[in-house]
Write a protein that holds these residues in place. Structure first.
Motif, short mmCIF file in Angstrom:
data_model
loop_
_atom_site.label_atom_id
_atom_site.label_comp_id
_atom_site.label_asym_id
_atom_site.label_seq_id
_atom_site.Cartn_x
_atom_site.Cartn_y
_atom_site.Cartn_z
N SER A 293 -22.80 -1.58 -37.27
CA SER A 293 -22.92 -1.10 -38.64
C SER A 293 -22.86 0.42 -38.69
N VAL A 294 -23.37 1.08 -37.61
CA VAL A 294 -23.28 2.54 -37.55
C VAL A 294 -21.81 2.95 -37.55
N LEU A 295 -21.02 2.27 -36.67
CA LEU A 295 -19.61 2.63 -36.53
C LEU A 295 -18.82 2.26 -37.78
N ALA A 296 -19.12 1.09 -38.34
CA ALA A 296 -18.36 0.63 -39.50
C ALA A 296 -18.47 1.62 -40.65
N GLY A 297 -19.58 2.40 -40.69
CA GLY A 297 -19.78 3.36 -41.77
C GLY A 297 -18.99 4.65 -41.60
N GLN A 298 -18.40 4.89 -40.41
CA GLN A 298 -17.71 6.15 -40.17
C GLN A 298 -16.36 6.17 -40.88
N PRO A 299 -16.02 7.31 -41.54
CA PRO A 299 -14.79 7.35 -42.33
C PRO A 299 -13.51 7.30 -41.47
N TYR A 300 -13.60 7.75 -40.21
CA TYR A 300 -12.38 7.80 -39.38
C TYR A 300 -12.10 6.47 -38.69
N ILE A 301 -12.91 5.47 -38.99
CA ILE A 301 -12.71 4.18 -38.34
C ILE A 301 -12.09 3.18 -39.31
N ASP A 302 -11.01 2.55 -38.86
CA ASP A 302 -10.29 1.58 -39.68
C ASP A 302 -10.98 0.24 -39.59
N SER A 303 -11.25 -0.21 -38.37
CA SER A 303 -11.87 -1.51 -38.19
C SER A 303 -12.59 -1.51 -36.86
N VAL A 304 -13.54 -2.42 -36.70
CA VAL A 304 -14.36 -2.42 -35.51
C VAL A 304 -14.73 -3.85 -35.16
N SER A 305 -14.83 -4.12 -33.84
CA SER A 305 -15.22 -5.47 -33.42
C SER A 305 -15.90 -5.41 -32.07
N PRO A 306 -17.00 -6.15 -31.89
CA PRO A 306 -17.59 -6.25 -30.57
C PRO A 306 -16.84 -7.29 -29.76
N THR A 307 -17.02 -7.28 -28.47
CA THR A 307 -16.48 -8.35 -27.63
C THR A 307 -17.56 -8.76 -26.65
N ILE A 308 -17.76 -10.07 -26.54
CA ILE A 308 -18.63 -10.57 -25.50
C ILE A 308 -17.88 -11.72 -24.85
N VAL A 309 -17.74 -11.63 -23.56
CA VAL A 309 -16.83 -12.56 -22.87
C VAL A 309 -17.61 -13.51 -21.98
N THR A 310 -17.21 -14.78 -21.98
CA THR A 310 -17.78 -15.76 -21.07
C THR A 310 -16.72 -16.80 -20.73
N SER A 311 -17.01 -17.64 -19.77
CA SER A 311 -16.04 -18.67 -19.39
C SER A 311 -16.62 -20.05 -19.63
N ARG A 312 -15.77 -20.94 -20.07
CA ARG A 312 -16.20 -22.32 -20.27
C ARG A 312 -15.01 -23.24 -20.01
N LEU A 313 -15.34 -24.50 -19.72
CA LEU A 313 -14.28 -25.51 -19.71
C LEU A 313 -13.98 -25.84 -21.17
N VAL A 314 -12.70 -25.81 -21.52
CA VAL A 314 -12.32 -26.09 -22.90
C VAL A 314 -11.70 -27.48 -22.95
N ARG A 315 -12.22 -28.33 -23.85
CA ARG A 315 -11.72 -29.71 -23.92
C ARG A 315 -11.29 -30.06 -25.32
N ALA A 316 -10.33 -30.96 -25.41
CA ALA A 316 -9.93 -31.56 -26.69
C ALA A 316 -9.43 -32.95 -26.35
N GLY A 317 -10.16 -33.95 -26.77
CA GLY A 317 -9.81 -35.30 -26.37
C GLY A 317 -9.88 -35.41 -24.86
N SER A 318 -8.79 -35.89 -24.25
CA SER A 318 -8.81 -36.04 -22.80
C SER A 318 -8.25 -34.80 -22.09
N ALA A 319 -7.65 -33.86 -22.87
CA ALA A 319 -7.06 -32.66 -22.25
C ALA A 319 -8.13 -31.59 -22.07
N SER A 320 -8.01 -30.82 -20.98
CA SER A 320 -8.98 -29.74 -20.77
C SER A 320 -8.36 -28.64 -19.93
N GLY A 321 -9.02 -27.47 -19.90
CA GLY A 321 -8.56 -26.36 -19.08
C GLY A 321 -9.64 -25.31 -19.04
N ASN A 322 -9.57 -24.42 -18.01
CA ASN A 322 -10.55 -23.33 -17.94
C ASN A 322 -10.22 -22.29 -18.98
#
Ligand code: ADP
Ligand code: MG
Length: 655
Positions: A343-372
C-alpha cells in the motif's frame, strides 16, 4: 668502330664479376670491355665455365657488374632502379634460354602473352600479336598446348615468340640450341638469322663453333677474359632500326587491372595445381572464420533474447527483494517484505502498478492428469507489471485478492498438459489439496522467460490465497513494480528505497531493476563473447601462420617461375602482388567456406535448440570477409616480399 656519333647500343668497360666463394672469390669475368652496335649478330663462344652466361646476364640486366661500367645507349645501368631495369628488359630485351624456361601452367599463347601483360598491352592486341608470332614460327596449331605437350624445338620457338612479343630489339640467347637435336637447332638458328636480317640485334652464347659460324661477329672468351673478337660477315643487318611494332608501357588503370587479372589467374592455376594442399591450408582459416562468425551470431542471438525477455517484463520494472543483497542468508532475521509495503508503494505517483510474488511448488492435478507446478502467489496487477499477455479468459481481480478467492490463471503448458483439447476455463485444478477454478490462460512465453520458467507448469493465484492456504508465512518473496511512463529508473529506485526505509526503519531489502539486469546480462554476454572471440582469434592466427608457411613453400617451389617472369620484365611489385593475391584468395575462399560452415552449424543448432536462435547479420558476414582479407595480407606479405626480393639470376639458375 661506330661510324656515327651515337653511343654504342651496349657498351661494357672494364667489367669484373666476382662470386664470393670461400676466402678466394671467383672472378667469372675479368676486365671485359666490349661494345655492340644495333643490328649486329654476335656469337659469344667459349668452353663451359668460361663466363659466357655471366656476361650474358650482365648484358641483359639480369645481373650487375661487380666493377666496371655498363652503358645502354649511353645510359649507365648502375644508376638505374630495379624498376628501370625491369622496364628495359620488358621493352627492349628478349631472352631465349637453353632450357626454354616456359611457364609450365600456361599454354603456348599464354607464355607468349606474358611480357605484354607486364607492359600493359590491351587484351585484344596482345592476343592477336601472340597468335601472329606463333603462326609465323609454325605453331598455329599448337596455340593451346602446354609446354609439356610440345617438343623441345617447339618450346624453343615459343620462347622466341615470347622474346619478340614486346618488340625484342635485342635478343639474348644463351645456348638456344644446346638442348635441341641438330634439325631443330638449325631451324632456331635460321629464325635468329632472319630476325637479325629484319633489324633485331642478336647476341648468342654457345660452346659450339658450328653454331657460332651463323653470326656476323664471333667473340671468344676463356676463363672470364676475351681471347679474340673477329668479323664473320658484314657488320650490320641490312635493315635498321629494329621492328617498330612495340607496346609502349601504359600506366593506366586498365593496364593495372590486366596485370592484377593475370596475377589472379596465376594464383588460381597455382591453387588448382595443389588442390589438397590448398584445402588443408584453408582449413585453419575456415575454422577460424566459422568460429568468429558463429560467435557473432551467438552474441547477436543472446542480445536479441535478452532484449525480448527484458522487454516483455516491461523495460521499466523494478523488483524489490528482502535482504541486504542477493544471496543474503540473514533474510530470516530481517523484517522481510510484507503485504503492507504494497500500500505504501501503490500510493507513489511514479508507480504504474505493483504486485507481490510468493512462490511455492505443488503437484497440480485436474482429473487424472497431473504435473509439477510452480505456484506464483501474485497481485491482480502482476500481469500488467510483467507485461504478460493472456490467450484466454481474464486475470483475477482486486476483489478476488482481498477475498483470497480460489481462482487461478495457468500457462499454456499447463492448459495443454491438464486439459489437452478441452476448454480449461471454469474447470477446477488441485494444487496439492487446494482446489482453484481456472479463470484465464496465458499466451506462450517468449525469450529468456522460457528458460526461467523451465518445464514446470505455471499457476498464478491471488497471493492472499497462497499465503493463507499453502505457505502460511507473513512475508512475500518479492515485490515487483512497474514504473509510470517517462519515469527515470534510477530516480524511481531512490524514491522507492527512501519510501521503504521510512516504513521499515532501516534498509533490509534491495532493488533489482530490469535496467540493471539487462546491464548484468550484457556484461555476461560480453565476457562470453570475449572468451569465444579470443578462441576464434587464436584459430585465425594459427590459420594465418599455416597460410604463410605454405606460401613460403610455394615461393621456393616457384623460384624458377619468378626468375622467368623477372626476365620477361615483371616488376618487383608484379611478383609481390601475384603472391599477395594468392594468399588473399586462399584466405577469402577459406573465409567464405567458414561462413558457409557457420550457417550449417546454425541450421543444425536451430533443429536441436528451439528456445535460442543464432542471429546472423550482413554486417558480420562482411566483417568475416574483411578479416579473411586482412589475414591474407598480413600473412602473405612476408612470402610475397621474399619472392619479390629474389635475384633473377639465382632464380633462373635453380632447377
Ligand atoms: P658458362 O656459361 O660459360 O658455362 P658461367 O658464366 O655460368 O659459365 O660461369 C663462369 C664461372 O663463374 C664458373 O666458374 C662458375 O662456376 C662461376 N659461377 C657462375 N655463377 C656462380 C654463382 N652464382 N656463384 C658462384 N660462382 C658462380
Ligand atoms: Mg652457361
Amino acid at each position: 668502330m661506330s661510324a656515327d656519333s651515337r653511343p654504342p647500343l651496349l657498351q661494357l668497360t672494364g667489367v669484373w664479376r666476382s662470386y664470393p666463394a670461400g676466402d678466394q672469390p671467383i672472378d667469372a669475368l675479368k676486365d671485359v670491355s666490349l661494345s655492340i652496335e644495333a643490328g649486329e649478330m654476335v656469337a659469344i663462344i667459349g668452353q663451359s665455365g668460361s663466363g659466357k652466361s655471366t656476361l650474358m646476364n650482365i648484358l641483359g640486366c639480369l645481373d650487375r657488374p661487380s666493377r666496371g661500367s655498363y652503358k645502354i645507349a649511353g645510359r649507365a645501368v648502375l644508376e638505374m632502379t630495379p624498376d628501370d631495369l625491369a622496364a628495359l628488359r620488358r621493352q627492349h630485351f628478349g631472352f631465349i634460354f637453353q632450357r626454354y624456361h616456359l611457364l609450365p601452367d600456361l599454354d603456348a599463347q599464354g607464355n607468349v602473352e606474358a611480357p605484354a601483360i607486364y607492359a600493359g598491352a590491351p587484351a585484344r592486341s596482345r592476343r592477336d600479336r601472340a597468335v601472329a608470332l606463333l603462326t609465323r614460327l609454325g605453331l598455329a596449331d599448337r596455340l593451346n598446348h602446354r609446354p609439356s605437350q610440345l617438343s623441345g624445338g617447339q618450346q624453343q620457338r615459343v620462347s622466341v615468340a615470347r622474346a619478340l612479343m614486346n618488340g625484342g630489339e635485342v635478343i639474348l640467347a644463351d645456348e638456344p640450341t644446346g638442348a635441341l637435336d641438330t634439325k631443330s637447332g638449325g631451324e632456331i638458328m635460321k629464325i635468329l638469322q632472319e630476325l637479325n636480317a629484319e633489324g633485331h640485334t642478336i647476341i648468342l652464347v654457345t660452346h659450339d663453333p658450328k653454331v657460332a659460324e651463323n653470326a656476323r661477329r664471333i667473340i671468344e672468351i676463356s676463363d672470364g677474359e676475351i681471347l679474340s673478337d673477329r668479323r664473320n660477315g658484314p657488320a650490320h643487318s641490312v635493315k635498321r632500326p629494329g621492328e617498330t611494332l612495340k607496346f609502349a608501357d601504359k600506366e593506366r588503370l586498365t593496364a593495372l587491372v590486366a596485370r592484377l587479372g593475370d596475377a589472379f589467374h596465376m594464383a588460381l592455376l597455382a591453387m588448382n595445381a595443389h588442390r589438397l594442399r590448398t584445402v588443408l591450408t584453408m582449413l585453419g582459416v575456415i575454422i577460424g572464420i566459422a568460429s568468429v562468425v558463429s560467435i557473432l551470431a551467438i552474441v547477436g542471438g543472446a542480445q536479441k533474447s535478452i532484449m525480448t525477455s527484458v522487454g516483455s517484463m516491461g523495460s521499466d520494472t523494478v523488483n524489490i527483494l528482502a535482504g541486504a543483497s542477493a544471496g543474503d542468508t540473514r533474510v530470516a532475521q530481517t523484517r522481510g517484505l510484507r503485504p503492507s509495503d504494497l500500500s505504501v508503494l501503490a500510493g507513489q505517483p511514479y508507480i504504474d502498478s505493483v504486485s507481490p510474488t510468493i512462490v511455492t511448488s505443488r503437484l497440480v492435478r485436474a482429473g487424472s492428469a497431473s504435473g509439477n507446478g510452480t505456484i506464483n502467489g501474485v497481485g491482480e496487477q502482476y500481469f500488467r507489471v510483467q507485461n504478460t499477455k493472456l490467450a484466454q479468459g481474464r486475470m483475477f481481480d482486486a476483489a478476488a485478492v482481498t477475498a483470497a478467492a480460489q481462482e487461478a490463471v495457468i500457462d499454456d503448458k499447463a492448459a495443454k498438459k491438464l486439459f489437452e483439447n478441452r476448454d480449461p476455463l471454469g474447470q477446477t485444478i488441485l494444487l496439492g489439496n487446494v482446489p482453484l477454478r481456472v479463470v484465464g490462460v496465458t499466451a506462450k512465453a517468449e525469450g529468456m522467460n522460457v528458460i526461467f520458467q523451465g518445464s514446470k507448469l505455471q499457476v498464478w493465484a491471488p497471493y492472499t490465497t497462497v499465503m493463507a492456504r499453502m505457505v502460511r508465512q507473513p512475508d512475500v518473496s518479492q515485490i515487483s513494480v512497474r514504473l509510470a511512463d517517462g519515469v527515470s529508473t534510477p530516480a524511481a529506485e531512490t524514491a522507492i528505497t527512501n519510501a521503504l526505509i521510512t516504513e521499515h526503519g532501516k534498509q533490509d531489502f534491495f532493488l533489482r531493476s530490469s535496467d540493471s539486469m539487462r546491464k548484468q546480462l550484457g556484461q555476461i554476454t560480453l565476457i562470453f563473447s570475449l572468451l569465444l572471440g579470443s578462441i576464434g582469434g587464436i584459430s585465425l592466427f594459427v590459420g594465418g601462420i599455416g597460410v604463410m608457411n605454405i606460401m613460403l613453400v610455394s615461393v621456393s617451389e616457384r623460384t624458377r617461375e619468378i626468375g622467368v617472369r623477372t626476365a620477361v620484365g615483371a616488376r618487383r611489385s608484379d611478383i609481390m602482388s601475384q603472391f599477395m593475391i594468392e594468399a588473399v584468395l586462399v584466405c577469402l575462399i577459406g573465409g567464405a567456406l567458414g561462413i558457409g560452415l557457420s550457417f550449417m552449424i546454425a541450421a543444425i543448432f536451430s533443429l536441436l535448440v528451439k528456445t535460442f536462435q543464432l542471429v546472423y547479420s550482413a554486417w558480420s558476414v562482411l566483417l568475416a570477409l574483411g578479416i579473411s582479407t586482412l589475414v591474407g595480407l598480413v600473412f602473405g606479405w612476408l612470402p610475397a616480399r621474399n619472392a619479390a626480393a629474389l635475384d633473377p639470376v639465382d632464380a633462373l639458375a635453380r632447377e
